[in-house]
Design an enzyme around this catalytic site. Sequence first.
Site: not given
Length: 390
Positions: A90, A376, A346, A156, A245, A219
Site C-alpha cells: 500500500c 500501513c 484506497h 491485513q 477503506s 456517501r
Amino acid sequence: MATAYIVEAVRTAGGRRGGKLAGVHPVDLAARSLDAIVARSGIDPKAVDDVIMGCVTQAGEQAMQVGRNAVLASKLLPQSTPAVTIDRQCGSSQQAIQFAAQAVMSGVQDVVIASGVESMSRVPMGTNAMFHMKEGLGHYKSPGLEEKYPGIQWSQFMGAEMIVKKHGFTKDDLDRFALSSHEKAIAATRAGAFEGEIVPVEVETPEGLQMHTVDEGIRFDATLESISGVKLLNPEGTLTAASSSQICDGSSAVLVVSEAALKAHGLTPLARIHNLTVTAGDPVIMLEEPLFATDRALQRAGMTIDQIDLFEVNEAFASVPLAWLKHTGADPERLNVNGGAIALGHPLGASGTKLMATLVHALRARGKKYGLQTMCEGGGVANVTIVEAL
C-alpha cells in the site's frame, strides 16, 4: 545534502469498483496523471530524468512494467523517458516519492516524477498470486518462510482486528470514525478543497461522455445508523466494509526536483521534503507499524508531534488511524482533515502520491507549515514522509 522540492501534486478522483473509471485501462489512467503533472508544472518533458510508479497488483493490464507503459501512452512525455514500477504494497507510491527524493538529494537526478496507479476493478487485488496458486504454479510462502512463521496466514484484515483488540476499541469507535471520514470528505468536496489536486478524466456513462471530477466513494447521505448497520466482515469481529477503506480505481503523481532544476526551469515549489523514514516490524499484526515509524521519523527530524500541523494517516481500516492517534497523542482535529480512504477510496499503489497531493494542497490552503504522511503496508512495513509547505 541537497534539498528535494515538490513542485506539483495531482490525483484522479477515486472511482468505485465497477464505477466510472472501470472502463479506463490502468495504463491510460496512469498516463493521465503523468500528463497532468507535466502540464501543470510547466516542466520541459525532456527534462524528466525518471518516472517511478507504484503498483501493487502487477498482473494482467498492470503487468509488463506498467510504469514504462504509462510513459509510452503519455501524450507529453517522450519515449526517451525512463520508468520503473515498484511494489511496497500500500505504500508503493509513497516509496516512489522517497526514492525520487533520494535521487534528487544525492545529486544523481534533478527531475523525477513519483506516481502510482491501481485499477482494482480491472485487476482485482491479489490476482497476481491467486491465479498462480489455482494453476498449481506455486505459493508465495516458501518453506523457509513457513518454518519461521508456521501456519500463519498473512491477512491485513486479521491484523486490523488484532489492533482493535490490542488497543481496546469498540465497534462504535470504528463506526464513528468512519462517519467522520465521510463528513470531512463531503465538506471538502462541497468547499472545492480538492479542485487544485484532481485531474479530470473523460469517461463514458449511460448519459454520454462526462468528466470524472468527484470522488465516487463518498456517501453524501451517510449517518451513524447507516454505517453501524453494515454487516460485520467476521461475525466475531468488529470491522465492516463501512469502517474499512474502499476498493478504488485511480492514479496520482508528484513532481520532485532539485534546487538547480527550480532555477533552470523557472519552477515554483509547493513544498520541500523534510524527512524520509521507512521501518518494519511485526508482519502478523502488520498494520501497526505506522505508530512506531512515526516515532522514528520525529526523532530523526528533531521534532515533536505537536509541531506537525496536518497528518495524513491512511485509513486502511478505522482501527489503524485510531491506534495511531492513541499512540502518538496527536490532535485528532489535524488528522485526515479532508477525509480519508474510508470515504475517498484506497487505490493501493496510487494511494501514496494521492495522499501527498491532498496533504500538500491542504497545508497551503490553510496556511500551515508541516505535514506528516504515513501508510500501513503489507508485511509490517510503514513509510513516513514529513514535508514543509512553502
